[in-house]
Design a protein around this motif. Structure first.
Motif, short mmCIF file in Angstrom:
data_model
loop_
_atom_site.label_atom_id
_atom_site.label_comp_id
_atom_site.label_asym_id
_atom_site.label_seq_id
_atom_site.Cartn_x
_atom_site.Cartn_y
_atom_site.Cartn_z
N ILE A 45 54.86 53.13 69.82
CA ILE A 45 56.04 51.78 70.78
C ILE A 45 55.84 52.51 72.19
O ILE A 45 55.28 53.49 72.53
N PRO A 46 54.81 51.03 73.14
CA PRO A 46 54.62 51.28 74.25
C PRO A 46 55.65 51.74 74.97
O PRO A 46 56.81 51.19 74.98
N PHE A 47 55.42 52.95 76.23
CA PHE A 47 57.10 53.37 77.32
C PHE A 47 56.96 52.28 77.81
O PHE A 47 58.30 51.87 78.10
N TYR A 48 55.78 51.72 78.64
CA TYR A 48 55.76 51.14 80.01
C TYR A 48 55.34 50.25 80.20
O TYR A 48 54.95 49.55 80.37
N THR A 49 54.36 50.02 78.87
CA THR A 49 53.05 48.94 79.34
C THR A 49 53.77 47.75 78.92
O THR A 49 54.49 47.85 77.79
N SER A 50 53.84 46.53 79.43
CA SER A 50 53.63 45.35 78.88
C SER A 50 52.72 44.66 78.16
O SER A 50 51.85 44.60 78.46
N LEU A 51 53.32 43.12 77.38
CA LEU A 51 53.08 42.82 76.82
C LEU A 51 51.54 43.12 75.46
O LEU A 51 51.02 42.99 75.05
#
Length: 159
Positions: A45-51
């Motif tokens: 699960i990406p913590f900070y990355t969008s999209l």
């Protein structure tokens, strides 16, 4: 030749973070789908990355300087959404909040003492998740952001 979904690789995603107001590099784990064609399925699960969300299929290439795999583009979206949640109320345990969403079949990962991310699978009714997020936010227990809301979940909230 396609690889089995057992081999993992770490992919560096470079993006601008509105949260931190700077460029960031976030390592994400991915299954190797097709090494020759450089296709990978995000397995974190990406913590900070969008999209980008869990299960998305991405194209990544080796950076000649760092020799690391670097995200280039998303090839296929999984329909999953990623929600960032910040705890505002120190009197409530983060595990209590995370359990609410776990009951809705949403996996979460704690980033630090007051921040976690939610993975919303494609087949989960986002209207129910969003209603709970909104209730908790109205009660000033949390604040949340939707950095990667899938088309499926976006359409559910437009109904």
């Amino acid at each position: 030749m396609k690889e089995e979904k057992t081999e993992h690789a770490q992919i560096i995603v470079k993006s601008y973070s509105d949260m931190f107001e700077q460029e960031i590099e976030e390592p994400l784990w991915a299954f190797v789908l097709d090494k020759e064609n450089r296709l990978y399925q995000i397995d974190s699960i990406p913590f900070y990355t969008s999209l980008i969300s869990s299960n998305d299929i991405v194209f990544a290439d080796i950076d000649p300087e760092t020799k690391q795999l670097v995200y280039q583009k998303t090839v296929s979206y999984s329909g999953h959404s990623t929600i960032q949640v910040v705890l505002n109320d120190e009197t409530i345990a983060m595990d209590t909040i995370r359990e609410i969403f776990s009951q809705m079949r949403c996996v979460s990962e704690q980033v630090n003492d007051d921040f976690f991310v939610l993975d919303i699978p494609e087949d989960v009714d986002y209207r129910l998740v969003k209603a709970e997020l909104d209730n908790l936010e109205t009660a000033e227990k949390i604040e949340y952001a939707e950095p990667s809301l899938s088309d499926v979940h976006r359409k559910q909230t437009e109904l």
